[in-house]
Design an enzyme around this catalytic site. Structure first.
Site, PDB file in Angstrom:
ATOM      1  N   ARG A  46       0.860  -1.196   0.000  1.00 20.15           N
ATOM      2  CA  ARG A  46       0.000   0.000   0.000  1.00 20.15           C
ATOM      3  C   ARG A  46       0.887   1.235   0.000  1.00 20.15           C
ATOM      4  O   ARG A  46       0.610   2.222  -0.672  1.00 20.15           O
ATOM      5  CB  ARG A  46      -0.950   0.010   1.207  1.00 20.15           C
ATOM      6  CG  ARG A  46      -1.647   1.350   1.364  1.00 20.15           C
ATOM      7  CD  ARG A  46      -2.882   1.376   2.261  1.00 20.15           C
ATOM      8  NE  ARG A  46      -2.882   0.435   3.343  1.00 20.15           N
ATOM      9  CZ  ARG A  46      -2.211   0.591   4.516  1.00 20.15           C
ATOM     10  NH1 ARG A  46      -1.512   1.682   4.746  1.00 20.15           N
ATOM     11  NH2 ARG A  46      -2.276  -0.338   5.428  1.00 20.15           N
ATOM     12  N   TYR A  98     -16.527  19.212 -13.777  1.00 20.91           N
ATOM     13  CA  TYR A  98     -16.915  17.807 -13.898  1.00 20.91           C
ATOM     14  C   TYR A  98     -17.976  17.462 -12.844  1.00 20.91           C
ATOM     15  O   TYR A  98     -17.804  17.776 -11.661  1.00 20.91           O
ATOM     16  CB  TYR A  98     -15.657  16.942 -13.723  1.00 20.91           C
ATOM     17  CG  TYR A  98     -15.937  15.469 -13.775  1.00 20.91           C
ATOM     18  CD1 TYR A  98     -16.291  14.871 -14.971  1.00 20.91           C
ATOM     19  CD2 TYR A  98     -15.853  14.687 -12.634  1.00 20.91           C
ATOM     20  CE1 TYR A  98     -16.559  13.514 -15.027  1.00 20.91           C
ATOM     21  CE2 TYR A  98     -16.121  13.335 -12.678  1.00 20.91           C
ATOM     22  CZ  TYR A  98     -16.475  12.751 -13.881  1.00 20.91           C
ATOM     23  OH  TYR A  98     -16.742  11.415 -13.926  1.00 20.91           O
ATOM     24  N   ASP A 170      -7.338  20.735 -12.637  1.00 17.33           N
ATOM     25  CA  ASP A 170      -7.696  19.441 -13.206  1.00 17.33           C
ATOM     26  C   ASP A 170      -7.333  19.515 -14.691  1.00 17.33           C
ATOM     27  O   ASP A 170      -8.001  20.184 -15.472  1.00 17.33           O
ATOM     28  CB  ASP A 170      -9.202  19.185 -13.001  1.00 17.33           C
ATOM     29  CG  ASP A 170      -9.631  17.810 -13.519  1.00 17.33           C
ATOM     30  OD1 ASP A 170      -8.959  17.276 -14.426  1.00 17.33           O
ATOM     31  OD2 ASP A 170     -10.658  17.291 -13.034  1.00 17.33           O
ATOM     32  N   LYS A 195      -8.587   8.885 -18.709  1.00 12.25           N
ATOM     33  CA  LYS A 195      -8.862   9.543 -19.988  1.00 12.25           C
ATOM     34  C   LYS A 195      -7.610   9.542 -20.875  1.00 12.25           C
ATOM     35  O   LYS A 195      -7.111   8.475 -21.199  1.00 12.25           O
ATOM     36  CB  LYS A 195      -9.404  10.949 -19.717  1.00 12.25           C
ATOM     37  CG  LYS A 195     -10.428  11.024 -18.567  1.00 12.25           C
ATOM     38  CD  LYS A 195     -11.726  10.280 -18.854  1.00 12.25           C
ATOM     39  CE  LYS A 195     -12.595  10.110 -17.621  1.00 12.25           C
ATOM     40  NZ  LYS A 195     -12.958  11.323 -16.907  1.00 12.25           N
TER      41      LYS A 195
HETATM   42  C1  LIG Z   1     -13.446  11.637 -15.569  1.00 13.41           C
HETATM   43  C2  LIG Z   1     -13.050  12.903 -14.918  1.00 13.41           C
HETATM   44  C3  LIG Z   1     -12.831  12.970 -13.539  1.00 13.41           C
HETATM   45  C4  LIG Z   1     -13.050  11.766 -12.630  1.00 13.41           C
HETATM   46  O1  LIG Z   1     -12.130  10.756 -12.868  1.00 13.41           O
HETATM   47  P1  LIG Z   1     -12.416   9.183 -12.603  1.00 13.41           P
HETATM   48  O2  LIG Z   1     -11.171   8.542 -13.076  1.00 13.41           O
HETATM   49  O3  LIG Z   1     -13.631   8.822 -13.391  1.00 13.41           O
HETATM   50  O4  LIG Z   1     -12.638   9.041 -11.140  1.00 13.41           O
HETATM   51  C5  LIG Z   1     -12.415  14.176 -13.004  1.00 13.41           C
HETATM   52  N1  LIG Z   1     -12.240  15.268 -13.782  1.00 13.41           N
HETATM   53  C6  LIG Z   1     -12.459  15.239 -15.108  1.00 13.41           C
HETATM   54  C7  LIG Z   1     -12.261  16.480 -15.904  1.00 13.41           C
HETATM   55  C8  LIG Z   1     -12.875  14.066 -15.722  1.00 13.41           C
HETATM   56  O5  LIG Z   1     -13.108  14.056 -17.033  1.00 13.41           O
END
Ligand SMILES: *Cc1c(COP(=O)(O)O)cnc(C)c1O
Length: 379
Positions: A46, A98, A170, A195
């Site tokens: 971990r 988001y 982000d 993504k």
């Molecule tokens: C998908 C996404 C998230 C969340 O991420 P997960 O991997 O689904 O938990 C946060 N911010 C943005 C801009 C996203 O597209």
């Protein structure tokens, strides 16, 4: 080193026991110690895992950060960043963010006495008005999801730092290939590696990159204390993904620029959102702080009925949530990704029932254009 070279090599060394060029999946929960208190830097998985350490070093290099920590999802990474604030503190947040982040902030973290102020962060005067000594974190998304508003990262970072607040970006939509917030003054970057960074729609993960050693130490403490770690296999998939990040992002961008031009001239498209087009309100700023415009496009079709025709009429694009994979996706933000945002709020940002979002993949442009053309003809 250049970006593409770092993407392939940073954080990776031939495996010390065999010389394997690819970092192995260290699928282990613990490490044998030679003697009491004598070990190779690894005690329990971990806390540390070599596959995870390799991908953390890789992405830290790509974002030009000092270090990075990998988490089980983008939301786990965002949750870790929110441990920089405590009860009574206020967080200033980009308003059209988001949906899952909004849900975490409003429905969970407000319970712990953390307050959130949502603002159109593309307007620096609006951000300035919301600032105060109680603001400890400024949480930004740029471009925003799904209407792709652009925030001036340098200006907001300078403003936030005058108040002693950390700036978090982000950077999921751009990836470090097109935008590096730490170079523009931000303190922390978060990613849903699900993504573009992983890029192949086969892993869920998150990453936090920090510019300061003290922040990395705090995040490593949180990663170990909470335990929402990225698995060895997902770490390995992500390492494999970033090797082609430069190639993929170039092609996503190239396809999206061409499709945005095609859609902007199409009579059935009422409004198009893409920062690469000169009439987008953030175009000049986007050209300044990003080195490309990315693969996300949104457009207004006028009604749920028209949107449905396109969503169900396409055959190369797949109707699905998520984005950033090699395959093109199409989605309906109002009922899918943004369903947890109150209706009056989402309408204010432009997330209507007629809005359609594309994640443009790396297929042949001719096939993508023909697919949209035939679906639009059905309206
Ligand atoms: C998908 C996404 C998230 C969340 O991420 P997960 O991997 O689904 O938990 C946060 N911010 C943005 C801009 C996203 O597209």
């Amino acid at each position: 080193m250049g970006f593409a070279t770092d993407a392939i090599h940073a954080g990776q060394h031939p495996d010390p026991s065999t010389g394997a060029i690819i970092t192995p999946i260290y699928q282990t929960s613990t490490y044998v110690q030679e003697a009491l208190g004598k070990h190779k830097g690894y005690e329990y998985a971990r806390t540390q895992n070599p596959t995870r350490s390799a991908v953390e070093a890789n992405i830290a290099a790509l974002e030009r950060g000092r270090g990075a920590l990998a988490f089980a999802s983008g939301m786990a990474a965002i949750s870790a960043v929110l441990t920089f604030v405590k009860q009574g503190d206020r967080v200033v947040v980009t308003e059209d963010l988001y949906g899952g982040t909004y849900r975490l902030f409003q429905r969970l973290l407000t319970r712990f006495g953390i307050r959130f102020t949502y603002v159109d962060s593309s307007r620096i005067e609006a951000v300035e008005k919301t600032m105060g000594d109680d603001v400890k974190l400024v949480f930004l998304e740029t471009p925003t999801n799904p209407v792709l508003r652009i925030t001036d990262l340098r200006a907001v970072s300078e403003l936030a730092h005058r108040f002693g607040a950390r700036v978090v970006v982000d950077n999921t939509f751009m990836s470090p290939f097109f935008q590096r917030p730490l170079e523009l003054g931000a303190d922390l970057v978060v990613h849903s590696t699900t993504k573009y960074l992983n890029g192949h729609s086969d892993s869920v993960g998150g990453m936090v990159v920090a510019s300061r050693q003290e922040d990395i130490e705090h995040l490593a403490f949180v990663q170990n204390a909470v335990g929402a770690i990225l698995s060895p296999f997902d770490s390995w998939l992500l390492l494999r993904g970033t090797k082609t990040l430069a190639l993929r992002m170039e092609r996503h961008n190239q396809n999206a620029v061409a499709l945005a031009e095609f859609l902007s001239k199409h009579p059935k498209v009422q409004k198009l959102y893409y920062p690469g087009l000169p009439d987008h309100p953030g175009h000049q700023l986007a050209k300044k702080q990003m080195s490309g415009f990315g693969g996300m496009i949104s457009f207004e079709t006028g009604s749920l009925q028209a949107a449905r025709k396109i969503l169900e009429g396409v055959t190369v694009f797949s109707l699905a949530e998520s984005l950033g994979g090699v395959e093109s996706l199409i989605s309906h933000p109002a009922t899918m990704t943004h369903a947890s945002i109150p209706v009056e709020d989402r309408l204010r940002f432009g997330v209507t029932e007629g809005l359609v979002r594309l994640s443009v993949g790396v297929e042949d442009l001719e096939d993508l254009e023909a697919d949209l053309r035939q679906a639009l003809a059905e309206i």
